[in-house]
Design a protein around this motif. Structure first.
Motif, PDB file in Angstrom:
ATOM      1  N   GLY A  80       0.628  -1.236  -0.056  1.00 30.11           N
ATOM      2  CA  GLY A  80      -0.082  -0.216  -0.042  1.00 30.11           C
ATOM      3  C   GLY A  80       0.422   1.313   0.392  1.00 30.11           C
ATOM      4  N   ASN A  81       0.399   1.976  -0.683  1.00 30.76           N
ATOM      5  CA  ASN A  81       0.945   3.980  -0.648  1.00 30.76           C
ATOM      6  C   ASN A  81       0.081   4.426   0.432  1.00 30.76           C
ATOM      7  OD1 ASN A  81       2.085   5.887  -1.729  1.00 30.76           O
ATOM      8  ND2 ASN A  81       0.928   5.968  -3.431  1.00 30.76           N
ATOM      9  N   ILE A  82       0.950   4.628   1.098  1.00 38.49           N
ATOM     10  CA  ILE A  82       0.967   5.537   2.513  1.00 38.49           C
ATOM     11  C   ILE A  82       1.532   6.645   2.833  1.00 38.49           C
ATOM     12  CG2 ILE A  82       1.321   5.343   5.291  1.00 38.49           C
ATOM     13  CD1 ILE A  82       0.526   2.694   4.941  1.00 38.49           C
ATOM     14  N   GLN A  83       0.675   7.209   2.533  1.00 30.18           N
ATOM     15  CA  GLN A  83       1.198   9.263   2.761  1.00 30.18           C
ATOM     16  C   GLN A  83       0.577  10.273   4.109  1.00 30.18           C
ATOM     17  OE1 GLN A  83      -0.275  10.851  -0.718  1.00 30.18           O
ATOM     18  NE2 GLN A  83       0.303   8.821  -2.149  1.00 30.18           N
ATOM     19  N   ARG A  84      -0.319   8.907   5.130  1.00 27.82           N
ATOM     20  CA  ARG A  84      -0.191   9.920   6.395  1.00 27.82           C
ATOM     21  C   ARG A  84       0.169   8.752   6.761  1.00 27.82           C
ATOM     22  NH1 ARG A  84      -4.244  13.236   6.698  1.00 27.82           N
ATOM     23  NH2 ARG A  84      -5.241  11.981   9.212  1.00 27.82           N
ATOM     24  N   GLU A  85       0.343   9.331   8.168  1.00 26.32           N
ATOM     25  CA  GLU A  85       0.753   8.626   9.516  1.00 26.32           C
ATOM     26  C   GLU A  85      -0.698   7.436  10.158  1.00 26.32           C
ATOM     27  OE1 GLU A  85       3.027   6.721  12.321  1.00 26.32           O
ATOM     28  OE2 GLU A  85       3.332   7.709  11.215  1.00 26.32           O
ATOM     29  N   ALA A  86      -2.362   8.629  10.013  1.00 23.90           N
ATOM     30  CA  ALA A  86      -3.196   7.805  10.084  1.00 23.90           C
ATOM     31  C   ALA A  86      -4.073   8.118   9.343  1.00 23.90           C
ATOM     32  CB  ALA A  86      -3.537   8.347  11.317  1.00 23.90           C
ATOM     33  N   PRO A  87      -5.097   6.689   8.777  1.00 26.55           N
ATOM     34  CA  PRO A  87      -5.706   7.113   7.739  1.00 26.55           C
ATOM     35  C   PRO A  87      -6.626   7.698   7.938  1.00 26.55           C
ATOM     36  CG  PRO A  87      -6.402   5.061   9.099  1.00 26.55           C
ATOM     37  CD  PRO A  87      -5.398   5.368   9.520  1.00 26.55           C
ATOM     38  N   HIS A  88      -7.899   7.997   7.021  1.00 27.33           N
ATOM     39  CA  HIS A  88      -9.295   9.089   6.629  1.00 27.33           C
ATOM     40  C   HIS A  88      -9.759   8.141   7.251  1.00 27.33           C
ATOM     41  CE1 HIS A  88      -8.122  12.957   7.056  1.00 27.33           C
ATOM     42  NE2 HIS A  88      -7.224  13.051   5.568  1.00 27.33           N
ATOM     43  N   TYR A  89     -11.167   7.789   8.050  1.00 30.17           N
ATOM     44  CA  TYR A  89     -11.949   6.879   7.495  1.00 30.17           C
ATOM     45  C   TYR A  89     -13.407   7.396   6.776  1.00 30.17           C
ATOM     46  CZ  TYR A  89      -9.156   4.961  11.218  1.00 30.17           C
ATOM     47  OH  TYR A  89      -8.583   4.034  12.141  1.00 30.17           O
ATOM     48  N   MET A  90     -13.622   6.303   6.187  1.00 24.86           N
ATOM     49  CA  MET A  90     -14.507   6.014   5.124  1.00 24.86           C
ATOM     50  C   MET A  90     -15.417   4.978   5.069  1.00 24.86           C
ATOM     51  SD  MET A  90     -13.898   8.649   2.075  1.00 24.86           S
ATOM     52  CE  MET A  90     -15.693   9.338   1.362  1.00 24.86           C
ATOM     53  N   VAL A  91     -16.649   4.806   4.243  1.00 25.84           N
ATOM     54  CA  VAL A  91     -16.987   3.245   4.819  1.00 25.84           C
ATOM     55  C   VAL A  91     -17.786   3.634   2.935  1.00 25.84           C
ATOM     56  CG1 VAL A  91     -17.730   3.351   6.295  1.00 25.84           C
ATOM     57  CG2 VAL A  91     -19.817   4.290   4.957  1.00 25.84           C
ATOM     58  N   VAL A  92     -18.066   2.197   2.455  1.00 24.62           N
ATOM     59  CA  VAL A  92     -18.041   1.594   1.180  1.00 24.62           C
ATOM     60  C   VAL A  92     -19.323   1.770   1.190  1.00 24.62           C
ATOM     61  CG1 VAL A  92     -18.498   0.216  -0.478  1.00 24.62           C
ATOM     62  CG2 VAL A  92     -16.329   0.537   0.676  1.00 24.62           C
ATOM     63  N   GLU A  93     -20.105   2.510   0.395  1.00 25.58           N
ATOM     64  CA  GLU A  93     -21.887   2.746   0.507  1.00 25.58           C
ATOM     65  C   GLU A  93     -22.411   3.587   1.509  1.00 25.58           C
ATOM     66  OE1 GLU A  93     -22.864   2.760  -2.677  1.00 25.58           O
ATOM     67  OE2 GLU A  93     -21.126   1.811  -3.825  1.00 25.58           O
TER      68      GLU A  93
ATOM     69  N   ARG B 126     -21.229  -3.699  10.316  1.00 29.62           N
ATOM     70  CA  ARG B 126     -22.496  -3.128  10.209  1.00 29.62           C
ATOM     71  C   ARG B 126     -21.797  -2.595   8.707  1.00 29.62           C
ATOM     72  NH1 ARG B 126     -25.381  -1.013  14.980  1.00 29.62           N
ATOM     73  NH2 ARG B 126     -25.177  -2.890  15.813  1.00 29.62           N
ATOM     74  N   TYR B 127     -21.148  -2.483   8.640  1.00 27.61           N
ATOM     75  CA  TYR B 127     -20.252  -1.529   6.675  1.00 27.61           C
ATOM     76  C   TYR B 127     -18.748  -2.063   7.056  1.00 27.61           C
ATOM     77  CZ  TYR B 127     -18.381   1.159  11.163  1.00 27.61           C
ATOM     78  OH  TYR B 127     -17.866   1.793  11.996  1.00 27.61           O
ATOM     79  N   ILE B 128     -18.773  -1.416   5.317  1.00 29.82           N
ATOM     80  CA  ILE B 128     -17.126  -1.812   5.100  1.00 29.82           C
ATOM     81  C   ILE B 128     -16.304  -0.925   5.208  1.00 29.82           C
ATOM     82  CG2 ILE B 128     -15.593  -2.958   2.879  1.00 29.82           C
ATOM     83  CD1 ILE B 128     -18.256  -4.028   1.753  1.00 29.82           C
ATOM     84  N   GLU B 129     -15.710  -1.125   6.010  1.00 23.44           N
ATOM     85  CA  GLU B 129     -14.769   0.908   6.478  1.00 23.44           C
ATOM     86  C   GLU B 129     -13.798   0.968   5.247  1.00 23.44           C
ATOM     87  OE1 GLU B 129     -13.401   1.676  10.687  1.00 23.44           O
ATOM     88  OE2 GLU B 129     -12.009   1.085   9.684  1.00 23.44           O
TER      89      GLU B 129
END
Length: 183
Positions: A68-81, A162-165
């Motif tokens: 993986g291409n990591i450009q920041r220390e911690a991720p931003h979080y989103m969910v699929v759909e 309950r979701y895909i992170e």
């Protein structure tokens, strides 16, 4: 495929608690608990930030192993759909919806369910997606096999998923949305 970021409309989106010192993040969480006690964010355990950093270390390490291409220390979080359950977390719920095509997919990892229970030693139900992080191509196979958790488990009756992170390891696309106000 679309990725969603849910947040309180009275605040800016993508305000990442992992980007600030733990003590400051804890003060923000305490303030939320006082001002908005009925929200999901107000119900976080005292050790939430320490656990979050622990799981982010696992995510980062696993994503590096997968190239993986990591450009920041911690991720931003989103969910699929869309996740109806996450949409209910905030008093003034808002969301940002971004097509996966806008992202460099090499900067996104996924867990089938929230990363905390996915990697928690307390969750040992033998499901194949436990303790695993996925790339974009890999998560497509898991979705084909199991569907979207919000479609079959929005109420959490069948487990913690309950979701895909989605973990966004770059600011490139996120930067376009951090100051945008939604109508």
């Amino acid at each position: 495929m679309f990725l969603y970021h849910y947040y309180d409309a009275s605040m800016k989106p993508f305000q990442n608690l992992s980007d600030i010192p733990i003590d400051e993040a804890k003060k923000i969480l305490m303030d939320i608990a006082l001002k908005k006690p009925n929200t999901q964010c107000a119900k976080r355990a005292d050790e939430y930030m320490e656990l979050r950093h622990h799981y982010e270390d696992i995510l980062r390490c696993e994503f590096v192993k997968k190239g993986g291409n990591i450009q920041r220390e911690a991720p931003h979080y989103m969910v699929v759909e869309h996740s109806p359950w996450l949409a209910s977390w905030f008093e003034n719920s808002a969301f940002i919806k971004i097509s996966i095509e806008e992202f460099d997919k090499s900067t996104i990892s996924f867990t089938y369910g929230d990363s905390h229970p996915t990697f928690s030693p307390k969750v040992n139900d033998g499901k194949e997606y436990r303790k695993k992080l996925y790339t974009y191509d890999e998560i497509l196979g898991i979705i084909a096999k199991y569907g979207y958790p919000q479609d079959w488990n929005n109420d959490g009756k069948y487990g913690p998923e309950r979701y895909i992170e989605a973990h966004i390891w770059s600011d490139d696309v996120i930067r376009k949305f951090t100051n945008r106000a939604l109508n």
